[in-house]
Design an enzyme around this catalytic site. Structure first.
Site, PDB file in Angstrom:
ATOM      1  CG  HIS A   1      -1.766   1.331   1.160  1.00 34.39           C
ATOM      2  ND1 HIS A   1      -2.689   1.592   0.172  1.00 34.39           N
ATOM      3  CD2 HIS A   1      -1.743   2.413   1.947  1.00 34.39           C
ATOM      4  CE1 HIS A   1      -3.209   2.796   0.372  1.00 34.39           C
ATOM      5  NE2 HIS A   1      -2.645   3.321   1.450  1.00 34.39           N
TER       6      HIS A   1
ATOM      7  CG  HIS B   1      -3.972   2.843  -9.858  1.00 31.91           C
ATOM      8  ND1 HIS B   1      -4.347   3.574  -8.751  1.00 31.91           N
ATOM      9  CD2 HIS B   1      -4.726   3.326 -10.876  1.00 31.91           C
ATOM     10  CE1 HIS B   1      -5.275   4.443  -9.083  1.00 31.91           C
ATOM     11  NE2 HIS B   1      -5.531   4.331 -10.381  1.00 31.91           N
TER      12      HIS B   1
ATOM     13  CG  HIS C   1      -4.729   4.592 -15.401  1.00 36.89           C
ATOM     14  ND1 HIS C   1      -6.051   4.192 -15.433  1.00 36.89           N
ATOM     15  CD2 HIS C   1      -4.564   5.268 -14.244  1.00 36.89           C
ATOM     16  CE1 HIS C   1      -6.654   4.618 -14.329  1.00 36.89           C
ATOM     17  NE2 HIS C   1      -5.767   5.278 -13.594  1.00 36.89           N
TER      18      HIS C   1
END
Length: 91
Positions: A27, A81, A83
């Site tokens: 995380h 994250h 893309h």
């Protein structure tokens, strides 16, 4: 795709014919929360995106890699994250 550090899934609201998310298992809220110890992880994310672009048939035609950072940068999920978008002409 999944390994010890990353998972790759399809985006549930795709903006392109190929729209994948390369997600860290550790995380980390965003790029702003990275330290020098995360350089290898970021490299792994980009290299994995390159492999996925090839696997999903957009490696040669081209694709876009995007990190959204914070609410004003378009980040909706507070977890790091990347893309990967391709399969059409990107603006």
């Amino acid at each position: 795709f999944e390994n010890n550090d990353l998972i790759v899934i399809k985006d549930i609201l795709p903006k392109a014919p190929v729209h994948l998310l390369v997600i860290t298992k550790q995380h980390l809220q965003s790029i702003n929360h990275l330290g020098p110890e995360h350089q290898g992880l970021i490299g792994e994310m980009i290299f994995t995106a390159k492999q996925m672009a090839e696997k999903f048939g957009v490696g040669d035609s081209g694709y876009k890699l995007v990190y959204n950072v914070g609410p004003d940068g378009g980040q909706v999920i507070p977890h790091l994250h990347l893309h990967l978008m391709g399969g059409k002409k990107m603006e």
